[in-house]
Design a protein around this motif. Structure first.
Motif, short mmCIF file in Angstrom:
data_model
loop_
_atom_site.label_atom_id
_atom_site.label_comp_id
_atom_site.label_asym_id
_atom_site.label_seq_id
_atom_site.Cartn_x
_atom_site.Cartn_y
_atom_site.Cartn_z
N SER A 68 5.87 3.28 5.12
CA SER A 68 6.37 4.64 4.97
C SER A 68 5.72 5.51 6.05
O SER A 68 4.55 5.87 5.91
N PRO A 69 6.45 5.82 7.12
CA PRO A 69 7.83 5.46 7.44
C PRO A 69 7.93 4.01 7.92
O PRO A 69 6.92 3.40 8.27
N ALA A 92 0.84 -1.20 0.00
CA ALA A 92 0.00 0.00 0.00
C ALA A 92 0.87 1.25 0.00
O ALA A 92 0.62 2.20 -0.75
N CYS A 93 1.91 1.26 0.83
CA CYS A 93 2.80 2.42 0.89
C CYS A 93 3.64 2.55 -0.37
O CYS A 93 3.89 3.66 -0.86
N GLY A 115 3.24 14.07 8.44
CA GLY A 115 3.09 12.69 8.89
C GLY A 115 4.38 11.92 9.09
O GLY A 115 4.33 10.73 9.40
N ARG A 116 5.54 12.54 8.90
CA ARG A 116 6.80 11.80 9.04
C ARG A 116 7.34 11.94 10.45
O ARG A 116 8.49 12.29 10.68
N LYS A 117 6.51 11.63 11.40
CA LYS A 117 6.93 11.62 12.80
C LYS A 117 7.71 10.34 13.10
O LYS A 117 7.50 9.30 12.48
N LEU A 145 1.32 4.37 13.25
CA LEU A 145 1.31 3.99 11.84
C LEU A 145 0.00 4.38 11.18
O LEU A 145 -0.01 4.89 10.05
N LYS A 146 -1.11 4.17 11.86
CA LYS A 146 -2.41 4.55 11.30
C LYS A 146 -2.42 6.04 10.98
O LYS A 146 -2.90 6.47 9.92
#
Length: 458
Positions: free
Chosen positions: A343-344, A182-183, A381-383, A213-214
């Motif tokens: 991702s991530p 999916a990513c 969203g790249r925490k 992740l969600k």
């Protein structure tokens, strides 16, 4: 009686090849049969080609981020054919290496299907072959869900035969395979709907990682349909329509079912050899990986114990050492590091908070931050989330979990520490490498919370 081989291995994946090769270096006469491709699922339609596609998706994100770092990069689109050519060439190279490793060690290889005639006799491509000991290492295979129209969808193997990136893709399932693809396809430009039956993705992982992740999937534009089961798949003109239980329907150009795998035992003739299976269809083995037939062993995904390529490889090596090397030993199934290339990405080793808390009181150390790259790029969203689960009584680090850039690379080193039984104080006195995300694992000082106190009191 005299046998053709001291050992015969059925299956040329990572576990089977390692077992055969090491047994041969110990002086055993070894035969090995593979009916499809050397290297098994991992090399050919799994870990290796998938990771190449992960890299491709990451390059797309990096080009988007480049402007924030002063680079003027022009994007002209993505060419799946070019990626596929490079990916398939690398797979072919590794495929050949596996064959050369076996012949170099003195193994006799059979590019044919092997089936049991009895506990010591096999039919290998129409040839009768006998062996004193036999190892079953045939792995697993993806299976579609039992719904009408499932044959219209793809399984994971089919992804590597795609000629172009679907404009709209539905992925059913939230295990590591479904989430990774999916990513990947979202990163390659597809619109992606993700359908799964739970409230959070990645069942079995730590709850904080699943929640984070969600959120990360939402941030990159994946449409998540949680708590849903597929009911049927239909073709309507040039697109597919996936109906869900409850009445909702989603349309797309392609559907990927990533809802499960099963041991690949069909047609092996296990009953003729006296090999029994579990209720779930896995080959039944004891702690020595011996089946119900005393001279037959099984390793890897066909046993459904811990379905990871490095685990199968470790078990195969240990079994060869035990049977022929004069050094009996077992591969340890505890504290096995693993990664999910979402991702991530995710890296994890040891116990989840819930599992550890069920055994007694634990201290939780957790941090969440935006990594330096994305404080500059501003990518949403790249925490990064990093977490340690620590036993209150012994101070041992029972589990380490991370979602964020380079999680898999970082977790390999942390895995050594957890497997060695190091304590939180061992982590604390280790000097961090600055500036890195990894240093956070050794600079966590403030306890976030405690868990499992009630379990200890009871």
């Amino acid at each position: 009686m005299a046998y053709d081989f001291d050992l015969f291995v059925i299956g040329g994946g990572s576990g089977g090849v390692r077992c055969a090769r090491i047994a041969a270096t110990h002086g055993a006469t070894v035969g090995i049969a593979e009916e499809r491709f050397w290297g098994g699922t991992c090399v050919n339609v799994g870990c290796v080609p998938k990771k190449i596609m992960v890299n491709a998706a990451e390059y797309g994100q990096w080009t988007e981020d480049a402007a924030a770092f002063g680079w003027n990069v022009e994007r002209k689109g993505f060419d799946l054919a070019a990626l596929a050519a490079a990916r398939d060439a690398e797979v072919a190279r590794l495929n050949g290496i596996y064959g050369r490793l076996l012949t170099g060690a003195g193994c006799t290889i059979f590019e044919a299907r092997a089936t049991f005639l009895d506990a010591h006799t096999l039919d290998v491509g129409g040839k009768r072959v006998t062996a004193e000991r036999i190892v079953i290492a045939v792995g697993g295979r993806a299976v579609p869900p039992p719904i009408p129209g499932a044959e219209l969808g793809m399984l994971s193997d089919d992804v590597f035969r795609l000629k172009q990136v679907p404009r709209r893709l539905i992925v059913v399932g939230s295990g590591y395979i479904g989430l990774e693809f999916a990513c990947i396809f979202r990163g390659l430009g597809a619109e992606v709907d993700l359908v799964y039956r739970a409230d959070l993705p990645l069942r079995g992982f730590d709850a904080d990682i699943r929640t984070a992740l969600k959120e990360a999937l939402d941030a990159q534009g994946l449409r998540q349909h949680v708590g849903h089961h597929p009911a049927r798949l239909d073709r309507q003109g040039d697109h597919l329509r996936l109906s869900l239980l409850g009445g909702e329907a989603i349309e797309a150009d392609a559907v990927l079912f990533a809802t499960g795998r099963e041991p690949h035992i069909q047609g092996l003739g296990l009953d003729r050899a006296g090999v029994m299976c579990t209720a779930k269809g896995a080959v039944e083995v004891d702690e020595e990986h011996r089946t119900t037939a005393p001279n037959i062993y099984a390793i890897g995904d066909v046993t459904d114990k811990l379905n990871l390529t490095p685990m199968a490889t470790a078990v195969g090596h240990a079994l060869a050492d035990t049977l022929f090397g004069g050094t009996p030993r077992k591969a340890d199934y505890h504290n096995v590091p693993t990664a999910v290339f979402t991702s991530p990405p995710i890296g994890t080793v040891g116990m989840t908070e819930a599992d550890a808390a069920a055994q007694g009181p634990v201290d939780i150390y957790l941090t969440r931050f935006t990594p330096m790259r994305h404080t500059i790029s501003g990518r949403p969203g790249r925490k990064t989330l990093m977490k340690l689960v620590v036993c209150q009584r012994t101070r041992k680090v029972l589990g380490a979990h991370m979602l964020g850039e380079d999680a898999a690379e970082i977790m390999q080193g942390i895995g050594i520490a957890v497997a060695a039984g190091l304590t939180k104080e061992d982590f604390d006195r280790t000097i961090g490498i600055h500036p890195t995300a990894a240093e956070e694992f050794v600079t966590l000082r403030t306890r976030t919370r405690e868990a499992g106190v009630r379990a200890a009191a009871e």
